[in-house]
Motif scaffolding. Structure first.
Motif, short mmCIF file in Angstrom:
data_model
loop_
_atom_site.label_atom_id
_atom_site.label_comp_id
_atom_site.label_asym_id
_atom_site.label_seq_id
_atom_site.Cartn_x
_atom_site.Cartn_y
_atom_site.Cartn_z
N MET A 177 0.84 -1.19 0.00
CA MET A 177 0.00 0.00 0.00
C MET A 177 0.88 1.25 0.00
O MET A 177 1.84 1.33 0.77
CB MET A 177 -0.92 0.00 1.23
CG MET A 177 -1.83 1.22 1.32
SD MET A 177 -2.87 1.23 2.81
CE MET A 177 -3.93 -0.18 2.50
N GLU A 178 0.55 2.20 -0.86
CA GLU A 178 1.29 3.45 -0.93
C GLU A 178 0.56 4.49 -0.08
O GLU A 178 -0.53 4.96 -0.43
CB GLU A 178 1.39 3.93 -2.38
CG GLU A 178 2.28 5.16 -2.54
CD GLU A 178 2.48 5.53 -3.99
OE1 GLU A 178 2.78 6.70 -4.26
OE2 GLU A 178 2.32 4.64 -4.86
N TYR A 179 1.16 4.82 1.06
CA TYR A 179 0.50 5.71 2.01
C TYR A 179 0.57 7.17 1.58
O TYR A 179 1.50 7.59 0.87
CB TYR A 179 1.13 5.56 3.39
CG TYR A 179 0.87 4.21 4.02
CD1 TYR A 179 -0.43 3.78 4.26
CD2 TYR A 179 1.91 3.38 4.39
CE1 TYR A 179 -0.68 2.55 4.85
CE2 TYR A 179 1.67 2.14 4.99
CZ TYR A 179 0.37 1.74 5.21
OH TYR A 179 0.13 0.53 5.79
N GLN A 180 -0.42 7.94 2.06
CA GLN A 180 -0.46 9.38 1.82
C GLN A 180 -0.82 10.08 3.13
O GLN A 180 -1.67 9.60 3.88
CB GLN A 180 -1.49 9.73 0.74
CG GLN A 180 -1.25 9.09 -0.60
CD GLN A 180 -2.42 9.30 -1.55
OE1 GLN A 180 -3.10 10.34 -1.50
NE2 GLN A 180 -2.65 8.33 -2.42
N PHE A 228 4.85 5.86 8.73
CA PHE A 228 4.91 6.74 7.56
C PHE A 228 4.63 8.19 7.97
O PHE A 228 5.35 9.12 7.55
CB PHE A 228 3.89 6.27 6.53
CG PHE A 228 3.68 7.23 5.38
CD1 PHE A 228 4.58 7.27 4.32
CD2 PHE A 228 2.59 8.08 5.36
CE1 PHE A 228 4.39 8.16 3.26
CE2 PHE A 228 2.39 8.96 4.32
CZ PHE A 228 3.30 9.01 3.26
N VAL A 229 3.62 8.40 8.78
CA VAL A 229 3.26 9.75 9.20
C VAL A 229 4.38 10.38 10.03
O VAL A 229 4.72 11.56 9.84
CB VAL A 229 1.93 9.73 9.97
CG1 VAL A 229 1.69 11.06 10.70
CG2 VAL A 229 0.77 9.44 9.01
N VAL A 230 4.94 9.62 10.95
CA VAL A 230 6.05 10.14 11.76
C VAL A 230 7.22 10.54 10.85
O VAL A 230 7.85 11.59 11.04
CB VAL A 230 6.50 9.11 12.82
CG1 VAL A 230 7.81 9.55 13.48
CG2 VAL A 230 5.41 8.93 13.88
N LYS A 234 -10.54 7.08 3.29
CA LYS A 234 -10.74 5.99 2.33
C LYS A 234 -10.35 4.66 2.95
O LYS A 234 -11.06 3.65 2.81
CB LYS A 234 -9.92 6.25 1.07
CG LYS A 234 -10.04 5.16 -0.01
CD LYS A 234 -9.26 5.56 -1.25
CE LYS A 234 -9.42 4.51 -2.36
NZ LYS A 234 -8.82 3.22 -2.01
N CYS A 235 -9.21 4.64 3.63
CA CYS A 235 -8.77 3.41 4.31
C CYS A 235 -9.78 2.97 5.36
O CYS A 235 -10.08 1.76 5.49
CB CYS A 235 -7.41 3.61 4.95
SG CYS A 235 -6.03 3.75 3.77
N ASP A 236 -10.31 3.92 6.10
CA ASP A 236 -11.29 3.57 7.13
C ASP A 236 -12.59 3.04 6.53
O ASP A 236 -13.21 2.13 7.06
CB ASP A 236 -11.58 4.79 8.02
CG ASP A 236 -10.41 5.14 8.93
OD1 ASP A 236 -9.61 4.23 9.23
OD2 ASP A 236 -10.29 6.31 9.31
#
Length: 426
Positions: A1-4, A338-340, A12-14
């Motif tokens: 999965m390519e995170y954003q 990813f967010v961190v 969308k993920c939720d």
């Protein structure tokens, strides 16, 4: 999965999350009229909504039946602990006969070590990880003193000073080095500080090869990681219920004892009447006859009111299933990482994630070093509705629990985290 790192991606993920409805089964602390972002399920899980209803039912049955509630209540108190065996066995990879819900974690560790730490001759040492949760080391040291031994008989494997982790290879090397001296290997399956998950199967196998007994503290692993205690031939294990299992503050713990140790009348054990053979228990015989299951390690009858919240939570675990929870957990923790990393890039702050990046070596936790301004940033998070955990000297621990956390929680946290770093890391 390519995170954003944006709200649209998180939502969308939720929307695609097959476990999303479980979130509504829990009660969140409130911040300015909205659910707080709760990332401390690794310290105290949230309350399942059904817990209040179930407690009310037990109170009603007490009022209605009095002592007869032991047999006449809707969930008869006489066998109340038996309602936990099937779901707990599923969570920790055991046979139902190998688990029982009882007491608190450290109490259970002591009761189990009475049976399984039997130093003799040169084989008298205990192996544990350095920087284990302090209660474990207090328990281990006191067990050594109880047997007339000293703290020199505790082999602590210290973490690497830079990575702050203990590799599985180092554990294996330690076991091989002290092979003929070790009586007990007793580690935490998942380190509370770093979130590192040890290769329990490999370590257990090596421990048995050198002739040691192998036990595990699963405080941070039970309900978090798929575990196969029976198949891995673990001798014993214990866990608390109030973290990922949501049993409430100080809630009831659980134990595992491998079936090969069942039915042994000669095994050293502190005995109490609830561990006695069920068929003759109320005939009050003078001689203790152990139940031929892990129930033999029980001392007293079940504390029903204290166990109710765990029952409410375990029903949800049965519906969700550990495998599905684990798959979601991997995605949530990867997104948090990813967010961190995105926030590190946008702020220029040298954040350091000390939790292993290998998904197989971590569960629902990231521990992040925030140099210099960590405490200020942590306080900023709390003031803005992010409930996380602070550990000295500079670590913020966050646990995106798959049962009730979601991607939007992580995105919202990221924005608040970014703001806090920009405010204080100048």
């Amino acid at each position: 999965m390519e995170y954003q790192f944006n709200a649209e991606f998180a939502l969308k993920c939720d929307a695609e999350d097959e476990l999303k409805n479980f979130r509504a089964q829990f009660l969140f602390p409130q911040h300015k009229g909205e659910n707080a972002i709760y990332f401390t399920g690794n310290s105290l899980g949230l309350q399942a909504k059904n817990a209040r209803e179930y407690i009310s039912e037990e109170l009603d049955d007490w009022a209605t039946f009095g002592v007869e509630g032991h047999t006449e209540s809707r969930r008869p108190w006489l066998k109340y602990h038996e309602f936990f065996t099937k779901p707990l066995a599923s969570i920790v990879g055991a046979k139902p006969s190998e688990v029982v819900a009882m007491n608190g974690l450290t109490t259970n560790l002591h009761l189990l070590m009475v049976s399984f730490f039997r130093p003799e001759g040169k084989r008298k040492k205990i192996v544990c990880e350095g920087k284990a949760f302090p209660s474990d080391q207090y328990a281990l040291r006191s067990q050594l003193r109880f047997h007339g031994l000293t703290e020199d008989d505790l082999i602590e494997i210290q973490p690497d000073p830079v990575a702050e982790l203990i590799t599985d290879d180092r554990v294996i090397e330690t076991l091989e080095k002290h092979a003929d001296e070790i009586a007990l290997v007793m580690l935490g399956g998942m380190n509370y500080y770093t979130g590192q998950f040890f290769d329990m199967e490999r370590i257990t196998r090596k421990g048995k090869e050198i002739g040691a007994v192998v036990g595990w503290d699963l405080a941070h692993a039970a309900g978090n990681m798929p575990i196969k205690l029976h198949d891995w031939d673990v001798d014993f294990a214990a866990w608390c219920g109030y973290k990922y299992l949501n049993s409430g503050p100080g809630g009831v713990s659980g134990i595992f004892v491998h079936e090969k140790h069942h039915g042994q009348t000669e095994i050293p054990r502190f005995e109490g009447w609830w561990g006695h053979d069920k068929e003759t228990r109320f005939k009050m015989p003078e001689t203790f006859k152990p139940i031929p299951t892990a129930e033999a390690w029980q001392l007293s009858n079940a504390p029903v009111f204290a166990m109710v919240p765990l029952l409410a939570s375990l029903e949800l675990f049965e519906q969700a299933g550990m495998q599905r929870l684990r798959e979601k957990s991997k995605k949530l923790t990867a997104y948090l990482q990813f967010v961190v990393e995105q926030v590190r890039e946008s702020t220029g702050v040298e954040l350091k994630i000390i939790t292993p990046k290998d998904p197989e070596r971590r569960g629902a936790q990231l521990s992040v070093i925030v140099p210099g301004v960590g405490r200020k940033v942590f306080d900023y998070l709390m003031e803005n509705g992010v409930i996380s955990d602070w550990r000295e000297p500079d670590v913020i621990r966050m646990a995106p629990v798959p049962m009730y956390n979601n991607f939007e929680d992580i995105f919202r946290f990221g924005k608040i985290f970014e703001q806090g770093l920009k405010k204080f890391a100048k």
